[in-house]
Write a protein that holds these residues in place. Structure first.
Motif, mmCIF file in Angstrom:
data_model
loop_
_atom_site.group_PDB
_atom_site.id
_atom_site.type_symbol
_atom_site.label_atom_id
_atom_site.label_comp_id
_atom_site.label_asym_id
_atom_site.label_seq_id
_atom_site.Cartn_x
_atom_site.Cartn_y
_atom_site.Cartn_z
ATOM 1 N N UNK A 176 -4.813 8.574 -11.141
ATOM 2 C CA UNK A 176 -5.038 8.754 -9.830
ATOM 3 C C UNK A 176 -6.404 8.141 -9.205
ATOM 4 N N UNK A 177 -7.381 7.928 -10.193
ATOM 5 C CA UNK A 177 -8.554 7.190 -9.856
ATOM 6 C C UNK A 177 -8.291 5.883 -9.631
ATOM 7 N N UNK A 178 -7.645 5.096 -10.472
ATOM 8 C CA UNK A 178 -7.472 3.749 -10.439
ATOM 9 C C UNK A 178 -6.410 3.474 -9.104
ATOM 10 N N UNK A 179 -5.388 4.449 -8.720
ATOM 11 C CA UNK A 179 -4.735 3.974 -7.908
ATOM 12 C C UNK A 179 -5.563 4.197 -6.382
ATOM 13 N N UNK A 180 -6.450 5.342 -6.504
ATOM 14 C CA UNK A 180 -7.573 5.613 -5.178
ATOM 15 C C UNK A 180 -7.991 4.204 -5.021
ATOM 16 N N UNK A 181 -8.711 3.513 -6.185
ATOM 17 C CA UNK A 181 -9.681 2.353 -5.900
ATOM 18 C C UNK A 181 -8.654 1.444 -5.553
ATOM 19 N N UNK A 182 -7.349 1.150 -5.677
ATOM 20 C CA UNK A 182 -6.595 0.306 -5.438
ATOM 21 C C UNK A 182 -6.190 0.343 -3.914
ATOM 22 N N UNK A 183 -6.136 1.402 -3.324
ATOM 23 C CA UNK A 183 -5.388 1.930 -2.118
ATOM 24 C C UNK A 183 -6.843 1.716 -1.068
ATOM 25 N N UNK A 184 -7.847 2.033 -1.393
ATOM 26 C CA UNK A 184 -9.020 1.596 -0.671
ATOM 27 C C UNK A 184 -9.276 0.388 -0.630
ATOM 28 N N UNK A 185 -9.064 -0.444 -1.779
ATOM 29 C CA UNK A 185 -9.275 -1.637 -1.745
ATOM 30 C C UNK A 185 -8.343 -2.508 -0.465
ATOM 31 N N UNK A 186 -7.183 -2.169 -0.761
ATOM 32 C CA UNK A 186 -6.184 -2.674 0.211
ATOM 33 C C UNK A 186 -6.437 -2.212 1.480
ATOM 34 N N UNK A 187 -6.814 -0.999 1.932
ATOM 35 C CA UNK A 187 -7.334 -0.505 3.312
ATOM 36 C C UNK A 187 -8.432 -1.421 3.767
ATOM 37 N N UNK A 218 0.767 -1.209 0.112
ATOM 38 C CA UNK A 218 -0.005 -0.106 0.048
ATOM 39 C C UNK A 218 0.829 1.376 -0.009
ATOM 40 N N UNK A 219 1.922 1.192 0.650
ATOM 41 C CA UNK A 219 2.903 2.446 0.542
ATOM 42 C C UNK A 219 3.412 2.407 -0.543
ATOM 43 N N UNK A 220 3.850 1.707 -1.542
ATOM 44 C CA UNK A 220 4.293 2.005 -2.857
ATOM 45 C C UNK A 220 3.235 2.416 -3.829
ATOM 46 N N UNK A 221 1.757 1.999 -3.607
ATOM 47 C CA UNK A 221 0.761 2.584 -4.373
ATOM 48 C C UNK A 221 0.424 3.969 -3.821
#
Length: 566
Positions: A89-100, A73-76
């Motif tokens: 940015x939208x894609x990474x936002x979804x990925x980070x929220x998913x990980x969280x 998550x830190x790398x993302x």
């Protein structure tokens, strides 16, 4: 101390001392047991609380590591911060929220989680709503090391949660930003977990101290306010003590922070105080029972002793009447019977001694009377009288005639009573003899009322007293007065103006040794008169002698009135 007090004290001491010793031992025992029980319970509770806190902080540390730069998550997050395209940015936002969401879902003890940027106070990717009052600087720091700061219990910053939580703030290493942090809160009900660990915890209060001893969390804010130093933490290794009406116990964690349990002294001593009250009531009951039993014992002993005392007083007053006494104690019954037997024997002995004394007095008088044969003396003196008459010896005739009359009166047998008249006549004959015998003149005055002449008195009581007057200092100017009158009874007074008699001589004249020296002849003395009065009147008559040297002597006889026998 009286017997009653001794019985009460001894019985109370014999009862109370073992009881008090038992109470002392039991108090020490129960104190030791309660202290160990409470101390052990509180320490176990502290260990559980500290272990729960350590597990919670360890979990926060583990999760924060996953969300920091070293993790996926830190790398993302780094890519998100450097992306310029909206799509990226939208894609990474979804990925980070998913990980969280995945991390928080797999860790149910995790609550609010977000990235926090200290410089502008903004936050990103929060998994729930954040309160507007959120400020990291206001949170109570518990410990801080290796780039992570742990915050002590505080109200959650989750908009929809007002429970106490723990939180952690870890720095995220981003090339572009130096103020990025991951903020994570615990998600369990912290307060209830502290207060409901065991039964002891309902009477305890908790403090959580940071590494320097500052109070990061307090359940007694009015006594131990937060952000203040715990006053009794004098040494880092201190684990227990007392302060402000509380006993405290401390458990130190591996990270250096510590948990303190506070227990009020009143609650700590509650069970001991209840035990003490029970022992107090029991002690009062034991004292009451002991005194009651002691009083009953005293009553059982007192009644026979009181009866003994009464019997002794009666015996001292010459009352030897036997009264049957009963007692419920066999030992006292035996003593009472023996005492009654002894009293009867003493009464018999007294009666026997009294009878013997009376007989002895009578025998002495009889012995005196029989020392000279009255008939022989009378016949001899009568012969001398006629010889004196035939030879014209008038003085000898007078002497022999008076002596004959005197001896006839004094030595006659029969009744020991006489009259005042006979006593006066005998005294006159005695005085005639003494005036012929002595070579000095003395005057004798007799003052007797006629109505008293026939009053009965013991025989031979005037002559010995007048004889004493002649023997003690009478000279040519001597005077003897004999007066018989009535006061409360018959009163006979014999007064002389002789040389007087010393007090020790008066005492000797009334004592028995005078009787021993004058067993024969006419010198029977005052002791004889005194004993004669005691024998006839049984203590109702009195003989008093007063004398002054160089002035004279006064003898007074007081007799109860007694009619002459007809």
């Amino acid at each position: 101390m009286t017997l009653k007090n001794r019985i009460l004290w001894l019985f109370a001491a014999a009862t109370l001392l073992p009881f008090l010793f038992t109470c002392f031992l039991s108090y020490n025992t129960i104190t030791s047991i309660l202290d160990k029980k409470l101390t052990s319970g509180i320490q176990n509770n502290l260990k559980q609380v500290a272990l729960s806190l350590e597990n919670t902080l360890s979990n926060l540390n583990h999760v924060s590591q996953q969300l920091a730069f070293e993790g996926n998550v830190g790398r993302q997050l780094e890519e998100f911060m450097t992306a310029n395209e909206p799509y990226d940015r939208s894609y990474l936002t979804d990925q980070i929220k998913y990980q969280l969401n995945l991390i928080t879902f797999t860790n149910p003890n995790i609550g609010l989680t977000m990235y926090y940027f200290q410089e502008d106070g903004s936050f990103l990717f929060e998994n729930t709503g954040v309160k507007d009052s959120f400020a990291v600087g206001k949170l109570p720091v518990l410990s801080s090391y290796y780039g992570i700061t742990y915050f002590g219990p505080h109200i959650s910053n989750d908009r929809f949660n007002d429970q106490y939580v723990l939180s952690a703030l870890r720095k995220v290493e981003l090339p572009e930003r130096e103020d990025a942090y991951i903020y994570i809160e615990s998600g369990f009900k912290f307060t209830q977990s502290i207060l409901d660990l065991d039964g002891i915890s309902k009477h305890t209060y908790h403090l959580i101290l940071d590494n320097s001893g500052r109070i990061a969390y307090s359940e007694l804010g009015h006594v131990f306010p937060e952000n203040s130093l715990f006053p009794q933490l004098r040494a880092p290794s201190s684990t227990s003590g007392s302060t402000s009406g509380f006993y405290w116990y401390r458990q130190v964690s591996n990270q250096g922070w510590s948990v303190v349990s506070l227990l009020s002294k009143a609650d700590y001593n509650r069970e001991k105080n209840e035990w003490l009250m029970q022992m107090l009531f029991l002690s009062l009951a034991v004292v009451a029972v002991s005194l009651s039993i002691g009083w009953l014992l005293w009553r059982m002993v007192y009644r026979p002793l009181s009866r003994f005392s009464k019997e002794i007083r009666w015996m001292a007053n010459n009352n030897f009447n036997s009264v049957a006494m009963r007692t419920s104690i066999p030992e006292f019954g035996v003593l009472l019977n023996q005492f009654q037997s002894m009293k009867t024997q003493i009464a018999d002995l007294f009666a026997e001694v009294e009878l013997k004394e009376k007989r002895r007095a009578d025998l002495e008088i009889e012995k005196l009377l029989y020392q000279i044969n009255p008939h022989f003396l009378m016949n001899t003196l009568d012969t001398a009288h006629w010889l004196a008459v035939m030879n014209g010896q008038q003085e000898i005739d007078r002497l022999v005639t008076s002596l004959n009359k005197l001896l006839y009166y004094n030595l006659r047998k029969g009744d020991s009573l006489s009259t005042i008249r006979e006593e006066i006549d005998s005294l006159k004959q005695y005085l005639i003899l003494q005036q012929i015998r002595y070579n000095f003149k003395f005057d004798v005055r007799l003052n007797v009322k006629d109505e008293l002449l026939d009053i009965a008195v013991p025989r031979f009581i005037l002559q010995p007293l007048v004889e004493n007057a002649l023997y003690h200092g009478l000279d040519d100017e001597g005077r003897i007065e004999v007066e018989v009158g009535m006061s409360e009874g018959l009163e006979i007074t014999i007064t002389d103006n002789g040389g007087g008699i010393p007090e020790e001589t008066i005492a000797a004249l009334l004592a028995n040794e005078q009787t021993q020296r004058h067993r024969v002849g006419m010198g029977i003395g005052m002791n004889y008169v005194k004993r004669m009065l005691d024998s006839h009147y049984e203590g109702a008559a009195s003989l008093t002698v007063t004398s002054e040297i160089g002035i004279g002597t006064r003898i007074v006889i007081r007799l109860p009135f007694k009619e002459a026998d007809k």
